[in-house]
Design a protein around this motif. Structure first.
Motif, mmCIF file in Angstrom:
data_model
loop_
_atom_site.group_PDB
_atom_site.id
_atom_site.type_symbol
_atom_site.label_atom_id
_atom_site.label_comp_id
_atom_site.label_asym_id
_atom_site.label_seq_id
_atom_site.Cartn_x
_atom_site.Cartn_y
_atom_site.Cartn_z
ATOM 1 N N LYS A 137 0.856 -1.188 0.000
ATOM 2 C CA LYS A 137 0.000 0.000 0.000
ATOM 3 C C LYS A 137 0.892 1.238 0.000
ATOM 4 O O LYS A 137 2.050 1.181 0.446
ATOM 5 N N PRO A 138 0.404 2.360 -0.512
ATOM 6 C CA PRO A 138 1.244 3.552 -0.616
ATOM 7 C C PRO A 138 1.764 4.013 0.748
ATOM 8 O O PRO A 138 1.102 3.852 1.774
ATOM 9 N N GLU A 140 4.417 7.342 2.530
ATOM 10 C CA GLU A 140 5.042 8.631 2.259
ATOM 11 C C GLU A 140 6.380 8.715 2.965
ATOM 12 O O GLU A 140 6.505 8.368 4.143
ATOM 13 N N GLU A 145 4.958 10.487 -2.080
ATOM 14 C CA GLU A 145 4.178 9.246 -1.989
ATOM 15 C C GLU A 145 4.782 8.201 -2.921
ATOM 16 O O GLU A 145 5.007 8.463 -4.103
ATOM 17 N N ILE A 146 5.031 7.030 -2.371
ATOM 18 C CA ILE A 146 5.585 5.911 -3.126
ATOM 19 C C ILE A 146 4.581 4.765 -3.066
ATOM 20 O O ILE A 146 4.105 4.399 -1.989
ATOM 21 N N THR A 147 4.272 4.217 -4.224
ATOM 22 C CA THR A 147 3.300 3.124 -4.297
ATOM 23 C C THR A 147 4.009 1.831 -4.669
ATOM 24 O O THR A 147 4.560 1.724 -5.770
ATOM 25 N N TYR A 161 8.189 -0.163 -7.690
ATOM 26 C CA TYR A 161 7.833 1.084 -7.017
ATOM 27 C C TYR A 161 7.385 2.118 -8.045
ATOM 28 O O TYR A 161 7.997 2.269 -9.104
ATOM 29 N N LYS A 162 6.321 2.836 -7.671
ATOM 30 C CA LYS A 162 5.761 3.871 -8.540
ATOM 31 C C LYS A 162 5.920 5.234 -7.872
ATOM 32 O O LYS A 162 5.568 5.412 -6.699
ATOM 33 N N LYS A 182 -2.451 -0.209 -11.371
ATOM 34 C CA LYS A 182 -1.536 0.854 -10.932
ATOM 35 C C LYS A 182 -0.624 1.328 -12.066
ATOM 36 O O LYS A 182 0.032 2.361 -11.940
#
Length: 255
Positions: A137-138, A140, A145-147, A161-162, A182
């Motif tokens: 889950k995302p 911070e 913010e990293i997803t 990682y997004k 995603k």
């Protein structure tokens, strides 16, 4: 923000020891590939390393990188974590433990391989890490913010990682429909592609990547985790569909 490829090769790197194929003998620097890793630089010049393999020291020196704020680990295979000990100069210089973000399973593996970094009484020259357990889950960190994107690498789960509209995925052979949501319509998707044709039990090969490119529709797709079986960079890059490219060590993307 920027994403720089510190390494775009497989676990053996390219050239492979003892190999005399045309890729391994190539004089083109784009055919020389360190183990897969990238550095993300934020607008505030914060440095996020993704994976820390056996070439980490050389990667940092060649790219004139001199600090890291946090490291994200995709999974526990040696070509993605075994360079962690070489973070010592950065840790000593900052006077702070290096934050590592990863799944609980990967964190336990890191503790097992580098027990001296987590000892109650550490040797003065040992590295020191702060493990931060993440799940799918995302989260911070550094104001960003990293997803995570969960993929399968044979039978183990790996995190891609997004960041904003850019995603980095390595060591994947399967992405579920849920996780693909995603990855729709990204500006940039980075995806592993070990070779051109023969199926691999744990990695995507070129037909898999082309299918995902057509399905997910990123504006650009860069291949990484490339083996010497893929072919020469200057030849193969020109044969890829429009919008797809072979990444190479030192390539930098702004987003």
């Amino acid at each position: 923000m920027k994403l720089k490829f510190l390494g775009t090769g497989t676990s053996q790197g390219v050239p492979v020891i003892g190999c005399t194929c045309e890729v391994c003998l190539s004089q083109n620097p784009k055919d020389n590939r360190f183990r897969a890793s990238v550095m993300v630089t934020t607008d505030e010049n914060k440095k996020i390393l993704i994976d820390c393999g056996p070439d980490f020291r050389q990667q940092m020196l060649i790219n004139n990188e001199n600090h890291i704020d946090i490291a994200l680990l995709t999974h526990e295979h040696n070509d993605h974590v075994i360079g962690l000990d070489d973070m010592r100069p950065l840790i000593f210089k900052s006077g702070k433990n290096m934050p590592l973000y990863c799944s609980e399973r990967v964190g336990n593996e890191v503790k097992g391989r580098f027990p001296y970094a987590f000892a109650d009484e550490r040797y003065p020259g040992a590295p020191a890490f702060d493990l931060h357990t993440i799940d799918n889950k995302p989260f911070e960190v550094l104001g960003l913010e990293i997803t995570p994107v969960e993929v399968l690498h044979y039978k183990i789960t790996v995190f891609g990682y997004k960041f904003k509209n850019v995603a980095y995925i390595t060591d994947a052979g399967f992405i579920s429909e849920t996780e693909k949501e995603k990855l729709q319509n990204l500006d940039v998707l980075v995806l592993n592609c070990i070779r051109k044709f023969d199926p691999h039990p744990a990695h995507f090969v070129l037909p898999d990547v082309i299918k995902l490119f057509e399905e997910l529709k990123p504006k650009k797709l860069f291949l990484t985790h490339i083996s010497h079986h893929f072919g020469l960079h200057e030849v193969e890059d020109k044969l890829l569909p429009q919008g797809m490219h072979l990444a190479y060590d030192g390539l930098e993307i702004e987003f």
